[in-house]
Design a protein around this motif. Structure first.
Motif, mmCIF file in Angstrom:
data_model
loop_
_atom_site.group_PDB
_atom_site.id
_atom_site.type_symbol
_atom_site.label_atom_id
_atom_site.label_comp_id
_atom_site.label_asym_id
_atom_site.label_seq_id
_atom_site.Cartn_x
_atom_site.Cartn_y
_atom_site.Cartn_z
ATOM 1 N N LYS A 165 0.865 -1.179 0.000
ATOM 2 C CA LYS A 165 0.000 0.000 0.000
ATOM 3 C C LYS A 165 0.902 1.229 0.000
ATOM 4 O O LYS A 165 1.816 1.334 0.810
ATOM 5 N N GLN A 222 1.245 5.707 -0.868
ATOM 6 C CA GLN A 222 0.620 7.006 -1.060
ATOM 7 C C GLN A 222 1.059 7.534 -2.420
ATOM 8 O O GLN A 222 2.215 7.370 -2.809
ATOM 9 N N THR A 266 -4.436 6.745 -1.526
ATOM 10 C CA THR A 266 -3.748 5.539 -1.076
ATOM 11 C C THR A 266 -4.088 4.434 -2.061
ATOM 12 O O THR A 266 -5.262 4.200 -2.363
ATOM 13 N N ALA A 306 -7.217 -0.916 -1.659
ATOM 14 C CA ALA A 306 -6.417 -0.288 -0.614
ATOM 15 C C ALA A 306 -7.286 0.178 0.548
ATOM 16 O O ALA A 306 -6.790 0.332 1.665
#
Length: 158
Positions: free
Chosen positions: A8, A10, A57, A76
């Motif tokens: 995961k 950003q 995300t 996510a």
């Protein structure tokens, strides 16, 4: 930081197309979120959900041999676990006596009756000859109909 499947991350929306959004993951890496992976619901126009510059995300779903990174916003997001229903096993039913709606037709065979060889042989021979005649008729009709359509086996050449 290496990008691996299942991670995961950003990212920032760097571009939007009609089929998805490109997400800048930093370090010169860019991935694509397909429109079907943006939300759990149906999205007619991706511009209704995302705009260029949004922080999102994403979860890495695939990394191609050519360096293409597949991303998902939908996967996510923390999804509430659905309650698992426990199904109770039912006891097996008793078989029904008459489950067939129509009565069974019993064919009478000559097992319990005294055998009459001459009559049985004649019956069998007549049944067999009618079957062979019917079968030959069907085969010749089938050959006749398929020769014209597919060329058959060398028939009808001009």
């Amino acid at each position: 930081m290496s990008i691996e499947v299942g991670a995961k991350l950003q990212g920032k929306v760097s571009g939007i197309t009609n089929f998805g959004a490109f997400i800048d993951l930093g370090e010169g890496k860019t991935g694509l979120v397909h429109i079907s992976e943006v939300s759990n619901g149906f999205i007619k126009d991706i511009h209704d959900v995302l705009t260029v510059g949004d922080e999102v995300t994403v979860k890495v779903t695939s990394i191609g041999d050519d360096g293409k990174i597949g991303l998902s916003i939908r996967k996510a997001q923390e999804q509430p676990q659905e309650e698992k229903r426990e199904f109770q096993r039912r006891e097996p039913r008793e078989p029904r006596e008459n489950y067939n709606s129509r009565p069974a037709q019993k064919k009478s065979f000559a097992r319990n009756q005294p055998m009459n060889n001459n009559n049985n042989k004649q019956d069998f021979d007549s049944l067999m000859s009618s079957f062979l005649k019917d079968s030959d008729d069907r085969l010749s009709s089938l050959k006749r109909n398929t020769e014209g359509k597919r060329g058959g086996r060398g028939g009808r050449r001009n």
